[in-house]
Design a protein around this motif. Structure first.
Motif, short mmCIF file in Angstrom:
data_model
loop_
_atom_site.label_atom_id
_atom_site.label_comp_id
_atom_site.label_asym_id
_atom_site.label_seq_id
_atom_site.Cartn_x
_atom_site.Cartn_y
_atom_site.Cartn_z
N ARG A 185 27.73 93.23 43.26
CA ARG A 185 28.50 91.99 43.07
C ARG A 185 27.93 91.14 41.93
NH1 ARG A 185 32.70 89.70 44.75
NH2 ARG A 185 32.92 87.49 45.01
N PRO A 186 26.62 90.86 41.89
CA PRO A 186 26.11 90.07 40.76
C PRO A 186 26.28 90.77 39.41
CG PRO A 186 24.48 90.14 42.51
CD PRO A 186 25.57 91.07 42.90
N VAL A 187 26.13 92.09 39.39
CA VAL A 187 26.30 92.83 38.13
C VAL A 187 27.76 92.74 37.68
CG1 VAL A 187 26.30 95.14 37.12
CG2 VAL A 187 24.35 94.39 38.48
N THR A 188 28.68 92.90 38.62
CA THR A 188 30.11 92.83 38.28
C THR A 188 30.48 91.42 37.80
OG1 THR A 188 30.55 94.49 39.97
CG2 THR A 188 32.42 93.24 39.16
N LEU A 189 29.98 90.42 38.48
CA LEU A 189 30.28 89.04 38.05
C LEU A 189 29.65 88.73 36.70
CD1 LEU A 189 29.92 87.11 41.44
CD2 LEU A 189 32.01 87.72 40.21
N ALA A 190 28.46 89.26 36.44
CA ALA A 190 27.82 89.03 35.14
C ALA A 190 28.59 89.73 34.03
CB ALA A 190 26.38 89.53 35.18
N LEU A 191 29.17 90.90 34.32
CA LEU A 191 29.94 91.62 33.31
C LEU A 191 31.25 90.92 32.98
CD1 LEU A 191 29.54 95.37 34.31
CD2 LEU A 191 28.69 94.27 32.26
N PHE A 237 39.28 98.05 32.59
CA PHE A 237 39.95 96.93 33.27
C PHE A 237 40.40 97.34 34.67
CE2 PHE A 237 41.05 94.96 28.99
CZ PHE A 237 40.06 94.00 29.12
N ARG A 238 40.99 98.51 34.80
CA ARG A 238 41.47 98.96 36.12
C ARG A 238 40.29 99.20 37.06
NH1 ARG A 238 44.50 98.11 39.97
NH2 ARG A 238 44.94 99.90 41.26
N THR A 239 39.22 99.79 36.55
CA THR A 239 38.04 100.03 37.38
C THR A 239 37.43 98.72 37.85
OG1 THR A 239 37.59 102.06 36.14
CG2 THR A 239 35.79 101.17 37.45
N PHE A 240 37.38 97.73 36.96
CA PHE A 240 36.84 96.44 37.37
C PHE A 240 37.67 95.84 38.49
CE2 PHE A 240 37.30 91.87 37.20
CZ PHE A 240 36.05 91.50 37.64
N HIS A 241 38.99 95.91 38.36
CA HIS A 241 39.84 95.34 39.41
C HIS A 241 39.67 96.10 40.73
CE1 HIS A 241 41.79 92.32 37.05
NE2 HIS A 241 42.12 93.21 36.11
N LEU A 242 39.50 97.41 40.68
CA LEU A 242 39.28 98.17 41.90
C LEU A 242 37.94 97.81 42.54
CD1 LEU A 242 40.60 101.69 40.90
CD2 LEU A 242 41.59 100.13 42.56
N VAL A 243 36.89 97.67 41.72
CA VAL A 243 35.57 97.32 42.25
C VAL A 243 35.59 95.92 42.84
CG1 VAL A 243 33.19 96.81 41.56
CG2 VAL A 243 34.28 98.91 40.79
N SER A 244 36.24 94.97 42.17
CA SER A 244 36.28 93.62 42.73
C SER A 244 37.10 93.58 44.01
CB SER A 244 36.85 92.64 41.70
OG SER A 244 38.17 92.97 41.38
N GLU A 245 38.18 94.35 44.07
CA GLU A 245 38.97 94.42 45.30
C GLU A 245 38.16 95.04 46.43
OE1 GLU A 245 42.89 96.86 46.75
OE2 GLU A 245 42.91 96.02 44.72
N LEU A 246 37.39 96.06 46.12
CA LEU A 246 36.52 96.69 47.12
C LEU A 246 35.48 95.71 47.63
CD1 LEU A 246 35.49 99.31 48.55
CD2 LEU A 246 33.99 99.59 46.58
N LEU A 247 34.88 94.95 46.72
CA LEU A 247 33.86 93.99 47.13
C LEU A 247 34.44 92.87 48.01
CD1 LEU A 247 31.80 93.71 43.84
CD2 LEU A 247 31.12 94.84 45.96
N THR A 248 35.63 92.37 47.67
CA THR A 248 36.24 91.33 48.50
C THR A 248 36.64 91.89 49.86
OG1 THR A 248 38.38 91.73 47.46
CG2 THR A 248 37.05 89.92 46.58
#
Length: 167
Positions: free
Chosen positions: A32-38, A116-127
């Motif tokens: 989560r912190p790595v994704t938010l930092a990216l 972009f699609r991978t980021f949205h999938l990862v953020s959806e998974l984290l939420t």
């Protein structure tokens, strides 16, 4: 390689780095912190406009390289026998560079959409993980929904088997 294709190569390397960081199998508390930092720099409107302009520029270069490859290919097909060895080598060299630039710009565009699609999938998974871990009452409700759907699947399978037996 010209300056703008060197810059496109830099964009490609940055996208590959972002994709690797998103795809690393790390625990959620670190992911989560790595994704938010990216993603944090890309939330600013000025950066979003700049990224869109760069993508349009890369798209224009991609279309230009496709046209250039087509022109060189037609030049080779017009009179392949009459061209001397040095002329043919020069045309083949131009064809190589045009194809290299086409692949460079094409894979950069493709990887942009993939990141972009991978980021949205990862953020959806984290939420989803946060929601699942946050409320135990929701866990029971989700389990009931899953059990109901499983029962519905089982009844549909039985109906399908009986219909198949009737045929």
């Amino acid at each position: 390689m010209t300056l703008y294709y060197t810059l496109i190569f830099g964009v490609l390397v940055a996208e590959m780095t972002m994709f690797i960081l998103l795809m690393l199998p790390v625990p959620s508390k670190y992911r989560r912190p790595v994704t938010l930092a990216l993603v944090k720099p890309f939330e600013q409107p000025q950066i979003q406009v700049a990224v869109k302009c760069v993508l349009v520029f890369i798209l224009l270069l991609f279309v230009d390289t496709i046209n250039r490859v087509y022109k060189i290919e037609s030049e080779l097909n017009v009179n392949p026998v009459a061209a001397s060895g040095s002329d043919r080598a020069e045309v083949l060299s131009r064809k190589f560079y045009a194809q290299r630039n086409m692949y460079l710009t094409g894979i950069t565009l493709f990887l942009t959409f993939t990141v972009f699609r991978t980021f949205h999938l990862v953020s959806e998974l984290l939420t989803s993980k946060e929601v699942y871990r946050a409320d135990p009452a929701d866990k029971n409700q989700i389990k009931k929904e899953i059990a109901g759907i499983d029962a519905e699947i089982a009844s549909l399978k039985e109906r399908a088997e009986s219909l198949q037996a009737d045929m």
